[in-house]
Scaffold this active site. Sequence first.
Site, mmCIF file in Angstrom:
data_model
loop_
_atom_site.group_PDB
_atom_site.id
_atom_site.type_symbol
_atom_site.label_atom_id
_atom_site.label_comp_id
_atom_site.label_asym_id
_atom_site.label_seq_id
_atom_site.Cartn_x
_atom_site.Cartn_y
_atom_site.Cartn_z
ATOM 1 C CD GLU A 115 -2.918 1.119 0.128
ATOM 2 O OE1 GLU A 115 -3.476 2.181 -0.204
ATOM 3 O OE2 GLU A 115 -3.140 0.025 -0.425
ATOM 4 C CG ASP A 168 19.251 10.919 -26.514
ATOM 5 O OD1 ASP A 168 19.373 10.478 -27.669
ATOM 6 O OD2 ASP A 168 19.737 10.372 -25.520
#
Length: 251
Positions: A115, A168
């Site tokens: 969780e 890039d």
Amino acid sequence: MVKIDILTLFPEMFDGVLNSSILGKAQEKGIVQFQVINFRDYSESKHGTVDDTPYGGGGGMVLKPEPIFRAVEAVAGDAKPRVILMCPQGRPYDQKMAEELAGEEHLVFICGHYEGYDERIRQYLVTDEISIGDYVLTGGELAAMVVIDSVVRLQPGALGNQSSAEKDSFTTGLLEYPHYTRPAEFRGWKVPDILLSGHHANIERWRLKESLRRTRERRPDLLEKGELPDEWKALLAELEEEEKNSGSESE
């Protein structure tokens, strides 16, 4: 050399990723050193318990602070590494942050499951919380792999051609221009003549213009983040004029 420690309950998930392709070669070259640690080994419970039910009730299990604190302290020693919590609540990850982390000598990644984390891990142990997108994964392992790959490829010598990283998408603030290779014609589709011209200045101008075109079409928000260079403005004006002329011809 950059040192990267990864704390996870599933160390086997990293075997193929860290030992293949660019990451594997970077290790062989001594550019990066990876260590994958199962933080269950740092549990004081004889059953290796690393999670417990949340105070106040609710569904799911929460990772306990003790094993993770001990694991981080063991790998950090007297150093002060960047301790990164992979978490959907974290700072959205981008190329600028990849470049920032690439300048560090020691990174520690915490990959959680269940969780969530005991809040004291966030408050008193980690230096950064990172999210790779607005969605939830089963655990932090895949997200950590994404960040690690983006950081290692920026290390000097990690890529065969370092200029590849410099051009890039997002490194310049733009999406990358289109690429072509042999054959010059495939099924009737031809490589743009400019790329076959050998005129490097014209090629660089074409690439910048195509980067701007692609960014404008797909990620216009990237062009709204600040003042644009004059050359970019001129090329964007050209694109707008081309679109107007194209629209007029089609009428």
